[in-house]
Design a protein around this motif. Sequence first.
Motif, short mmCIF file in Angstrom:
data_model
loop_
_atom_site.label_atom_id
_atom_site.label_comp_id
_atom_site.label_asym_id
_atom_site.label_seq_id
_atom_site.Cartn_x
_atom_site.Cartn_y
_atom_site.Cartn_z
N GLU A 13 8.32 -5.38 -0.95
CA GLU A 13 8.81 -3.92 -0.91
C GLU A 13 7.80 -3.04 -0.19
O GLU A 13 8.33 -2.26 0.50
N VAL A 16 7.98 -2.52 3.64
CA VAL A 16 9.21 -1.60 3.79
C VAL A 16 8.81 -0.10 3.85
O VAL A 16 9.07 0.48 4.52
N LEU A 39 14.69 -2.34 7.17
CA LEU A 39 14.89 -3.44 6.06
C LEU A 39 15.05 -5.10 6.64
O LEU A 39 14.37 -5.82 6.38
N THR A 45 18.01 -9.83 4.42
CA THR A 45 19.10 -8.94 4.40
C THR A 45 20.30 -9.52 4.75
O THR A 45 20.51 -10.59 5.25
N ALA A 55 19.58 -5.95 0.63
CA ALA A 55 18.13 -6.14 0.87
C ALA A 55 17.49 -6.90 -0.39
O ALA A 55 17.69 -6.16 -1.28
N ILE A 79 14.84 3.85 -1.34
CA ILE A 79 13.39 3.27 -0.93
C ILE A 79 12.39 4.24 -1.27
O ILE A 79 11.36 3.92 -1.52
#
Length: 217
Positions: A13, A16, A39, A45, A55, A79
Amino acid sequence: MLEADPRDPAATETDVVKEPLPSDESPGTDGSAWLEEVLARHVRTGCDEFGSFYAWLEGHYGGETVLLWAPRSGGEAVIRALRDLGCGYKGRIVLGLDASPGHGTPFLRALEWVRPRRALVLTEGEGVGVSFTPQAAEAPDAEALEAVAPTGLAYRETPVLRAWEGELEADLPQIPGPAVGVYGWERGIPTYGVGLVGLEKTLQALLRAWRLNVEEA
């Protein structure tokens, strides 16, 4: 059947959330489509037959799978909260963005596909939702609705109004849990609501309570 694109298994993560988000430059922008494109460049995804977007956000080694279910418009808030977690988490968080107006049928499909150890549903307020009690005025067996997903799939949605209550050892304010949480509990998946306000703090506390947080060195 959900179609997913393979991505670098070493991606996490962190790759991202370091990218600028759309509202960083244009406050008030609906960045759901933009976010999904970002993503898709970094992690696995996919979309299912209900139009829900998924995701797979891989954390550190070990841990378990947690489904974090949110309306499509709430993806950026999630996010942002993950970006502020600091050292991160163990296992994986599967972010599921709901394309429906909060229906339970797509959520049930997400549980069946992801098969998480736990599930979190983004709700209003601040804190964690550990129970749901139907209002007295609500019918115990609501009539089914005819719904059509953005993909064109027609399905019958029966509003779920069954009470549920879970246990959670975390020092957090309590808010009403989501009605759809009963789908998780009936399948042995502990399911809670997480408030949009202070989401980062709530996620940190839950990860700590479940021993999924990564402590700073």
